[in-house]
Design a protein around this motif. Sequence first.
Motif, PDB file in Angstrom:
ATOM      1  N   CYS A  87       0.848  -1.192   0.000  1.00 29.02           N
ATOM      2  CA  CYS A  87       0.000   0.000   0.000  1.00 29.02           C
ATOM      3  C   CYS A  87       0.885   1.244   0.000  1.00 29.02           C
ATOM      4  N   ASN A 144      -8.228   4.245   0.994  1.00 30.35           N
ATOM      5  CA  ASN A 144      -7.419   3.769  -0.131  1.00 30.35           C
ATOM      6  C   ASN A 144      -6.362   2.767   0.308  1.00 30.35           C
ATOM      7  N   ASP A 172      -6.073  -0.991  -1.130  1.00 35.73           N
ATOM      8  CA  ASP A 172      -4.845  -1.518  -1.748  1.00 35.73           C
ATOM      9  C   ASP A 172      -4.444  -2.845  -1.124  1.00 35.73           C
ATOM     10  N   SER A 190      -4.402  -6.682  -2.823  1.00 36.98           N
ATOM     11  CA  SER A 190      -3.155  -7.448  -2.885  1.00 36.98           C
ATOM     12  C   SER A 190      -3.337  -8.876  -2.389  1.00 36.98           C
ATOM     13  N   LYS A 196     -11.184  -3.915  -8.048  1.00 37.57           N
ATOM     14  CA  LYS A 196     -11.200  -2.613  -7.371  1.00 37.57           C
ATOM     15  C   LYS A 196     -12.616  -2.115  -7.150  1.00 37.57           C
ATOM     16  N   GLU A 242      -1.982   5.228  -9.054  1.00 37.66           N
ATOM     17  CA  GLU A 242      -1.709   4.215 -10.071  1.00 37.66           C
ATOM     18  C   GLU A 242      -2.639   4.504 -11.247  1.00 37.66           C
TER      19      GLU A 242
END
Length: 1039
Positions: free
Chosen positions: A454, A464, A468, A472, A478, A662
């Motif tokens: 993250c 956020n 993240d 993972s 998302k 990203e």
Amino acid sequence: MSSMATWEPKLENPQLSDDLELSESPLLVENPDFEDFWYHELKKNKNFETFPGHASLIQFAALKIKAKFSSNDDQVVYLLDNLEVSPLYCQFQSRQDYKKLSKILLLLLQEIGLFFTVPKQQLSKSTTYNPPHEIVDFFIDFLLQILQDIHRIHPDFIVSVEGSIEVLWNKLGFLLNFLGDTPCLHPSEVNPLTHIESVLNEFGSFLYSFFFVRNQVLAPRMGLELSDLLRNFELLEEKIKEHCIVVSNMPSCTTRKTAVVSLFMVDSLLDDLANLLNHKSDKIVAVNDQIVTLHEELILLRSSLTDITLQQHPQLEELLIQTTDIAYEIEYIINSFPPVWYLTLRLPQFMDKIKRIMMGIKETKKNIDTGIVGVENYPTEQVSSQEKGPLILEDIVVGFDNKETEIAKQLVRGPEHRQIISIFGMPGVGKTTLAKKLYNNPSVVYHFDKRAWCVVSQTYNKRNIFADILRSIKDNDKETIMQMDDERLVDAVYRSLIKWRYLIVVDDIWDVNSWNDFGRYFPDDKNGSRILFTTRHKEVGLKASHHSVVNELPILSDVECWELLQRKVFQKERCPQELVDIGKQIATNCQGLPLAVVVIAAVLEKIEMKEHLWHKVARSLSSVISEDPNKFNNILELSYKHLPMHLKPCFLYFGVFKEDEEISVKELTRRWIGEGFIKKEEGKNSEDVAYEYLVDLIDRSLIQVSKRTSLGRVKTCNVHDLLYDMCLRIGEEQNFLKELKSFKRPKIYNWSDENFSISALTLLKRLVNVRYLVFPCIVPLMEKFHKLEFLYVQNGLQVEIPDFLLEMVNLRHMIFKGLSRFSESCIQRVTEDEIFQINKLQSISILEISNKMEGEILRCSPNLRKLKCCLEEFQDLSFLNRLESLRLTYPTNYVTHLTSLPLNLRKLTLVSFYMSREQAKIIGRLPNLVVLKLQGGSFEGNQWNTTEGEFQQLKVLELSSVLDTEWNASSDPFPRLEQLVLKYCNVEKIPSSFCDIPTLKMIGVHYCRQSVVETAMQIQEEQVDMGNEELQVIISSYT
């Protein structure tokens, strides 16, 4: 009332109000019982006269005032705040509730009159300083919205004067255009803004007195006042004409947009003018000859610029900037369709400016040729990214070996309690690069059950961070994660980590307070879990825990800088002897910062390997270091100065995104295209050209790769913090970012970015140039957006695609967040054999096709390259000859029908499939198939047999949630396969013949049977015996 539709665009989609309220304003309840109550209340007051819908009009006007303007009047603020809860009053039938609302409205009637004059204050509490012309622009939009509300609520009330109001509507539209044009922004003795404000105040007073508080609303009197208003507008136009003539003769009458040049703007403008002339619009008949001349002059100017774009000189660069500025001006006016008298005035002024630029180019060229002016060429490119082949995936790292070994031991050894390991150092020293190497270190991967990454950054966002982490460690997309509320998201992360040995990398953490906020949700099961920080500040690691381990990452030595520079520039080749000394000097001047070495190496890599050119770079480095104590920023800016002209706006555009974001490559490249940064090359797709630009920036080490697709293309990217800061700094200095974010004529528009309401006319005029549009629904207004190339509809419920979207001449991408289907009018046209014109659509997603007629509509889109659809009935899509990517989703338990598929397919995804043996063979024989993804389905007889000669080009095979299946493969299956991924699959094993595939690079087995894991490991062992030591096997399991 049919004529009213010409000036009042009707928006019939129920998801938006008629005037396109784009802010989250309170829901207004139009209650007939209350309207009747209000009518009789006003009858008691001789100072007021009303009409049906009067109360609603006051509510709408007041809430628009609250959204648009701020007020220092406590009484007004109090009343507006109370009005926001007015729908609550209207939910009840008691007279007491009605009286409360009536009292508020009566008081507002007396107070809001001051808002019907041009405000002398700021537009809203949230905005910064607003120039006078911007305030006037917003006031015009407010008046337009009031007119729309009057027409919507009770159009019969103005039927006798609709002709005059329509003329006023158009004149207000012209004023919106003029306020954004260059002459308006330059002062003169005429001072048109003062005259504009005066006339607008008259019109505002007219609206307020006749439709809000007039004691007698008589049509004849209204007509007389409108006639007076129209005469004043005509006098105003004379003042504007006089002002334009005066300022056109001033040398300073140019509006510097930005110093960042994109000459492809001129190409876009030439296309616009050609399109305008070809369609012979009635609006330009009177000035057709002048537009033809303007088009010819611009063609000459564009050809004159071709030679000078490669040369560096202040005079030449100034001429290029002037050219871009005039292109902006012309594009603004041409696409605004102002009155003929204004076009007649402005077109000759444009041609005079073009001639002056042409004379400047001619004079400067003459001075260069005779040696009066010295000039340098931009560095000569050695080789294009296309010629160099694929990018190198692994970062070249120097000086980290010992640190990597040391920190890897800290991660996999040491105490059983959860421990924080911190890497700190100055920005650009390589903290994140080292953390990535550790994250993917084989011993680390083997040691931890779960790993997550993250990014915190300066703008800490707890939600956020957890999103993240969850992405993972779990196989969630998302969108699904972002739909979770905060509590559920945190709980999902906690449950995913508890009882597992985990590693979480917390990249770019700035202070310990953020860790104290989110770190408490990470369980400590005394099993050796680790948290790895990267930070600029030593105390972050020290304060985070008494047991933390802090590692400093020092700058590189001169020797290490030289080693890194050589490896970046020459890869595995040796540095030519004549460049060694000057190369070492350049390396030393990078001051030990790896990022500086990397970006300077990229500059050297792009120029010819000649000693005198390297000396120039060395001199530039020396000067920037001696000029400014902030030497590292200056070193990095050298890489920007060495960029070719066409890449500069592309690089600075990264300043539009958030720090450490990203960024989707698809979104980025489409935005570049929308902004006009990408050159149109014959025979090449604009997205492919834009992707080449991105690869070039990556090659220059200005942009970092975050993720890649299964085929190795860049999927997402990001920018280093220092380079991001440089984007912002240069973007602000050169007015680049401000111009992009300007509310005037954007080419990129996202409705969710708006924090105020706007009228339909303002939206139409503002979006006349829009190329990239994100909107919550489809509205008829979109038919007017002739330049639109990319449409993303953020719908929740299924929407219908109107036929006008299929006939938009430039639309290339049509993406829906939810489902879409063709409208009844589209189906009727096909049923009646009415032919659609061929469009330019290249991608549609997500489309539901229920019958063959709906499938036939796609014949008007032969250029489709990508299609995602849900099928309820068999469709033959083989006529889509250019289709490269196809995703088909079937209803549950639906028998898949695939008698034929487009032969050009490179990627195929099937969801909820049931496949017969014959259909499996059809897929296997596709000659160009490179990626095959099978998700959530099964095979006939629970068997999948692949035979020799099938899947000859396949590189990626992914099976996800495939039900009980016996998988049999021939002795020579998938001869070019590189990646095999199985997720949640109920198959017995991977066929042993995979041991013989020499191209295999990766096998991923996620939550499958142990027998599948065992065969994957066996395949790896045999591949290693055959010499393939690069094959990776990645296992995820429940135990």
